[in-house]
Design a protein around this motif. Structure first.
Motif, PDB file in Angstrom:
ATOM      1  N   THR A   1      10.654  60.612  -8.033  1.00  0.00           N
ATOM      2  CA  THR A   1      11.284  61.847  -7.559  1.00  0.00           C
ATOM      3  C   THR A   1      11.064  62.990  -8.547  1.00  0.00           C
ATOM      4  O   THR A   1      10.924  64.146  -8.142  1.00  0.00           O
ATOM      5  CB  THR A   1      12.796  61.644  -7.332  1.00  0.00           C
TER       6      THR A   1
ATOM      7  N   THR B   1      19.105  57.406  -6.303  1.00  0.00           N
ATOM      8  CA  THR B   1      18.012  56.691  -6.953  1.00  0.00           C
ATOM      9  C   THR B   1      18.521  55.668  -7.962  1.00  0.00           C
ATOM     10  O   THR B   1      17.763  54.804  -8.408  1.00  0.00           O
ATOM     11  CB  THR B   1      17.049  57.668  -7.652  1.00  0.00           C
TER      12      THR B   1
ATOM     13  N   VAL C   1      13.641  62.768  -2.178  1.00  0.00           N
ATOM     14  CA  VAL C   1      13.518  64.135  -2.713  1.00  0.00           C
ATOM     15  C   VAL C   1      13.505  65.187  -1.616  1.00  0.00           C
ATOM     16  O   VAL C   1      14.285  66.130  -1.628  1.00  0.00           O
ATOM     17  CB  VAL C   1      12.238  64.290  -3.550  1.00  0.00           C
TER      18      VAL C   1
ATOM     19  N   ILE D   1      20.526  63.003  -5.680  1.00  0.00           N
ATOM     20  CA  ILE D   1      19.358  62.214  -6.090  1.00  0.00           C
ATOM     21  C   ILE D   1      19.731  61.253  -7.216  1.00  0.00           C
ATOM     22  O   ILE D   1      19.328  60.091  -7.216  1.00  0.00           O
ATOM     23  CB  ILE D   1      18.198  63.125  -6.539  1.00  0.00           C
TER      24      ILE D   1
END
Length: 344
Positions: free
Chosen positions: A244, A56, A30, A52
């Motif tokens: 996150t 992720t 993050v 992200i």
């Protein structure tokens, strides 16, 4: 690496440790992406969706592709689609944690709504290709490249719309403005990218190990790969999204938090395209069962509710969360109940 003869206790411990590794690596992403977002001018919503969301999702991508390569189709499909359902439910948790207002009100942006629409479109195409007559070219369904193409076009259109919007979310005292947040930008972009790639590598290795351990647990206990794919691997590989999202909310990066979930969900659909390439016994879309259809339909319903929440922008509902969050939680509970019945 084979875990088939490992004790069950060791396998469960290993899965728990991998969950911790995935969660920690997700947290580090993050802060990194926030700085990359400011240096490149991508913006919070698109950075959350693209950087992200993809990073992720990497452990889940590796898991599904590895499972498909070994012909564990139930695990590959359930992990890919189940992650969308689990991650959308994570936004309910995020909404509960953000006490000022309904998070969909504060994080409303044209980019997040465009990504939601793209996700629903991709899930609809998954259903279409799964019920169409089976056809493959070099063992790959035509649905796989179509999903990738639509995804890339969708990202381009989202960026263009964000730069030249024809629609604006009305600013209120509760609306989050990313320009108001202070983000550290002194670190060189090259260093940020190297750190980003290192964290992605950790997630990829974790995904490989998680595949082997989950298959071993399924073999040793008799639990179905579908149940393990949705309730275990999809949840574990979705932990970076949860971590996150919570981290972004605490830092006031609300558009990043919502964009992370929606972008991760959109990229998760591509798990099926990549897994279809790895699966050599025909079209992976035609290996889908009724349980998999249930997952897709649930993901569509939850995504529509989220999109309606972003459009409607209710300031506060029951317990300072939006009515869409309550609805998503209810659909998730019904989904778990139906999964239990259909897998019995």
């Amino acid at each position: 690496m084979s875990f088939e003869t490992a004790p069950i206790a060791l396998l469960i411990t290993g899965i728990a440790l991998l969950a911790l590794v995935i969660g920690v690596a997700g947290t580090g992403i993050v802060r990194n992406v926030e700085s990359i977002s400011r240096k490149t001018g991508l913006g919070d919503s698109l950075s959350g969706a693209l950087l992200i969301g993809i990073a992720t999702s990497l452990s889940g991508t590796v898991l599904s592709v590895n499972a498909a390569w070994q012909s564990y189709t139930d695990l590959a499909i359930s992990n890919a689609l189940g992650g969308i359902v689990v991650q959308t439910f994570f936004l309910v948790i995020g909404d509960m944690l953000y006490r000022r207002s309904n998070i969909e009100h504060a994080a409303a942006s044209i980019e997040n709504m465009m990504q939601s629409g793209l996700l629903i479109l991709l899930l609809g195409l998954v259903l279409m290709f799964s019920i169409a007559p089976e056809f493959t070219l070099f063992g790959i369904s035509p649905g796989s490249p179509v999903l990738v193409m639509i995804y890339l076009i969708g990202l381009h259109v989202t960026r263009q719309t964000g730069q030249h919007p024809q629609w604006f979310a009305r600013q209120t005292p509760l609306t989050q403005n990313e320009s108001d947040r202070r983000v550290e930008t002194s670190t060189p972009l090259a260093s940020l990218l190297i750190r980003f790639l290192m964290l992605m590598s950790v997630l990829a290795v974790a995904g490989l190990l998680l595949t082997e351990m989950t298959v071993a647990v399924s073999t040793r206990t008799g639990l179905s790969q579908t149940i393990l794919g949705v309730l275990v691997t999809a949840t574990i590989t979705s932990l970076p999204e949860l971590v996150t999202t919570i981290t972004a909310i605490r830092r006031g990066a609300l558009s990043l938090a919502v964009g992370n979930i929606i972008g991760g969900n959109t990229f998760d659909v591509l798990f099926l395209s990549l897994s279809d390439v790895a699966y050599r016994d025909g079209s992976l879309f035609h290996a889908m069962s009724n349980v998999h259809y249930l997952i897709v339909v649930t993901a569509i319903v939850m995504s529509v509710l989220l999109l309606l929440g972003l459009i409607g922008r209710q300031k506060a509902g029951p317990g300072v969360i939006g009515i869409e969050s309550v609805s998503v939680a209810l659909i998730f509970a019904i989904f778990i109940a139906l999964m239990a019945v259909m897998s019995a």
